[in-house]
Motif scaffolding. Structure first.
Motif, PDB file in Angstrom:
ATOM      1  N   MET A 201       0.407  -1.066 -13.579  1.00 24.26           N
ATOM      2  CA  MET A 201      -0.011  -1.067 -12.150  1.00 24.26           C
ATOM      3  C   MET A 201      -0.969  -2.059 -12.653  1.00 24.26           C
ATOM      4  SD  MET A 201       0.112  -0.712  -8.719  1.00 24.26           S
ATOM      5  CE  MET A 201       0.736   0.707  -8.393  1.00 24.26           C
TER       6      MET A 201
ATOM      7  N   THR B 295      -4.408  -8.162  -0.760  1.00 22.32           N
ATOM      8  CA  THR B 295      -3.419  -7.192  -2.314  1.00 22.32           C
ATOM      9  C   THR B 295      -3.700  -6.467  -3.083  1.00 22.32           C
ATOM     10  OG1 THR B 295      -1.954  -9.675  -2.237  1.00 22.32           O
ATOM     11  CG2 THR B 295      -1.603  -7.805  -4.061  1.00 22.32           C
TER      12      THR B 295
ATOM     13  N   SER C  10      -2.055   1.985  -4.590  1.00 19.01           N
ATOM     14  CA  SER C  10      -0.782   2.249  -4.564  1.00 19.01           C
ATOM     15  C   SER C  10      -1.159   3.134  -6.298  1.00 19.01           C
ATOM     16  CB  SER C  10       0.528   1.297  -5.024  1.00 19.01           C
ATOM     17  OG  SER C  10       0.443   0.509  -3.925  1.00 19.01           O
ATOM     18  N   THR C  11      -1.876   2.575  -6.969  1.00 22.14           N
ATOM     19  CA  THR C  11      -2.794   3.033  -7.811  1.00 22.14           C
ATOM     20  C   THR C  11      -3.642   4.730  -7.734  1.00 22.14           C
ATOM     21  OG1 THR C  11      -3.645   1.587  -9.326  1.00 22.14           O
ATOM     22  CG2 THR C  11      -4.770   3.137  -9.891  1.00 22.14           C
TER      23      THR C  11
ATOM     24  N   ALA D  81      -3.908   7.486  -1.155  1.00 25.47           N
ATOM     25  CA  ALA D  81      -4.058   6.192  -0.945  1.00 25.47           C
ATOM     26  C   ALA D  81      -5.654   5.663  -0.790  1.00 25.47           C
ATOM     27  CB  ALA D  81      -3.224   5.673   1.076  1.00 25.47           C
TER      28      ALA D  81
ATOM     29  N   GLN E 125      -3.944  -3.189  -1.617  1.00 23.48           N
ATOM     30  CA  GLN E 125      -2.931  -2.359  -1.802  1.00 23.48           C
ATOM     31  C   GLN E 125      -2.798  -1.692  -3.205  1.00 23.48           C
ATOM     32  OE1 GLN E 125       0.043  -5.659  -0.551  1.00 23.48           O
ATOM     33  NE2 GLN E 125       0.611  -3.524   1.432  1.00 23.48           N
ATOM     34  N   ARG E 126      -3.114  -2.732  -4.050  1.00 22.03           N
ATOM     35  CA  ARG E 126      -3.193  -2.241  -5.201  1.00 22.03           C
ATOM     36  C   ARG E 126      -3.467  -0.603  -5.515  1.00 22.03           C
ATOM     37  NH1 ARG E 126      -3.231  -7.697  -8.025  1.00 22.03           N
ATOM     38  NH2 ARG E 126      -1.069  -8.798  -7.388  1.00 22.03           N
TER      39      ARG E 126
ATOM     40  N   ILE F 263      -1.623   6.505  -5.347  1.00 18.84           N
ATOM     41  CA  ILE F 263      -0.753   7.260  -4.908  1.00 18.84           C
ATOM     42  C   ILE F 263      -0.124   7.168  -6.742  1.00 18.84           C
ATOM     43  CG2 ILE F 263       1.487   7.126  -3.896  1.00 18.84           C
ATOM     44  CD1 ILE F 263       0.451   5.699  -1.715  1.00 18.84           C
ATOM     45  N   GLY F 264      -0.281   6.220  -6.963  1.00 16.66           N
ATOM     46  CA  GLY F 264       0.579   7.094  -8.737  1.00 16.66           C
ATOM     47  C   GLY F 264       0.273   7.839  -9.241  1.00 16.66           C
TER      48      GLY F 264
END
Length: 471
Positions: A1, A65, A72-73, A333, A68-69, A75-76
């Motif tokens: 990421m 953006t 995503s992080t 998230a 969003q990252r 969740i990841g």
């Protein structure tokens, strides 16, 4: 990421303490008022919280953006938990199809004794979770059996669910093959068995108190008359629907149990047990392979003719986990934004600067884990975050890293089941059919363990010191 562009770092600013408090307070108010007062869907509430926190992050200079990252992080970081979510749905469905759960229920009915049901159920769940290293797997298998037996005895299901959660959490916290146990040890920079040794000081006394409480509560049901005719009817219905040879039907459970002891990952253990259960369902139970494989997506109610048993046998399947899985992803998230935009760390770092006593440090670590669970919805992230934040403070206090890892678990692992929107709370609700708010008062171990830890710290008991290095 990818990380946020270095060239833009100067355009970003950390939230002030006031803004961080306002942001978190808004999240707590939306969840509490929306969920408890207005009874709005928790998914819709979390979505509004995402918008609220996203706006605060944008005020700090983060772009869409960037946000969003962050999401995503968040969740990841919990993808292993999401994989387990999916696998648990298939484990439950395949165990239903293979007759594993039916066999446990059939023979478990022969061992019923209302007076000791809660105490023996606690020990059974504890042993299961220690052996498998997963509280979710324990709740999703033996937990369902105990709930169904309790329905027959007519013991309040909220109490039984609290007992199941207590036993499942005990093993999840102490098992050397538990993911949270290993994560806490690694995050705090301590040896795994040193970590487990440190946890015994606080967990065993809390467990003994929990066992005593369940023995006491169980005595209220010693005069309950077992509905013999209903038990015989259930056993007859199960026997006519499944072949119940324990040497065959328990193989999937033993497979998961054995592979866990051999230190295979939970995902590998569960996958192999699913495959074995499918084979037993097709070749031993003589079920249609298409129906068996379809059940892995969405299981269908049983055909015993007894409504509550048919409902039980219809548990499982990936689709059955959708509500919990979607909630977990949204909560993760949200936690990603709160963490990476530093709304949580700003508050916690200010608290750390004011800590002067060891007992206050431990109490703050535990409370921080609980707050992190509320804000981020996942114990994995809470453990990592709090070990990072408090590591220097424990070092300066000359406390062993195992005390940090222990405190992180007592704040995160022990409380995640008490919060409705965490991945664990959502999973337990979906699996047991009992809401977190109903069973939480009876999850004695989860409530008592953090309290016992703070009391013992105040008394100076179980505080392992860092080994001194001679000059």
């Amino acid at each position: 990421m990818r990380q946020i562009n270095i060239s833009r770092q100067e355009d970003l600013k950390e939230p002030s303490l006031f803004q961080a408090i306002v942001c978190l307070l808004g999240v707590f108010l939306m969840i509490s008022l929306g969920f408890f007062v207005l009874e709005i869907s928790i998914h819709a509430i979390i979505f509004m919280c995402l918008l609220w926190v996203g706006i605060h992050a944008a005020i700090l200079g983060h772009t869409f953006t960037d946000i969003q990252r962050m999401m995503s992080t968040g969740i990841g970081n919990a993808l292993p938990a999401i994989y387990i979510f999916i696998l648990i749905g298939m484990v439950i469905a395949s165990f239903m199809q293979s007759g594993t759960i039916a066999s446990l229920l059939y023979y478990g009915l022969n061992l019923l004794n209302p007076a000791v049901f809660l105490a023996s159920g606690l020990i059974l769940c504890s042993l299961m979770s220690i052996a498998t290293g997963t509280s979710w797997g324990t709740v999703g298998t033996i937990g369902i059996v105990l709930i169904s037996i309790a329905e027959v005895i007519d013991i309040p299901l909220a109490i039984v669910a609290g007992m199941i959660v207590s036993g499942a959490t005990f093993g999840d916290k102490l098992s050397p093959i538990s993911d949270t146990t290993n994560l806490a040890a690694v995050s705090a920079g301590t040896n795994l068995y040193r970590h487990i040794h440190a946890m015994l000081y606080t967990t065993l006394p809390a467990y003994v108190l929990t066992l005593i409480l369940f023995i006491f509560v169980g005595l209220q049901y010693e005069d309950y008359v077992l509905p013999a005719e209903e038990i015989v009817a259930i056993q007859t219905a199960l026997n006519s629907t499944f072949q119940l040879n324990l040497w065959v039907t328990l193989l999937p459970l033993l497979c998961m149990f054995g592979m866990s002891i051999k230190n295979y990952s939970p995902a590998m253990s569960m996958s192999c047990s699913v495959i074995l259960a499918i084979l037993i369902a097709v070749f031993y139970q003589e079920r249609n392979i298409i129906e068996v494989l379809s059940a892995l997506w969405l299981n269908e109610p049983g055909s015993t003719g007894i409504d509550n048993i048919d409902f039980l046998l219809g548990h499982g399947g990936i689709y059955s986990m959708a509500w919990s899985l979607l909630l977990s992803i949204m909560a993760l998230a949200l936690g990603g934004i709160l963490h990476h935009a530093k709304f949580l760390s700003v508050i916690l770092e200010r608290l750390i600067l004011r800590i002067k006593r060891v007992r206050t440090l431990i109490a703050t670590t535990i409370l921080s884990g609980f707050i992190s669970n509320i804000g981020m919805g996942e114990a994995y992230i809470s453990i990592i975050l709090n070990c990072q934040l408090f590591k220097d403070a424990y070092h300066k206090a000359q406390l062993d890293g195992a005390i940090l890892s222990r405190s992180a678990e007592e704040g995160a692992t022990m409380t995640t089941a008490l919060i409705p929107w965490t991945t664990t709370g959502a999973f337990y609700t979906a699996t047991l059919g009992i809401s977190v708010l109903d069973y939480a008062p009876y999850a004695f171990l989860n409530v008592l363990n953090p309290i016992v830890a703070v009391v013992m710290a105040s008394l100076g008991i179980g505080l392992l010191q860092r080994p001194r290095v001679d000059a």
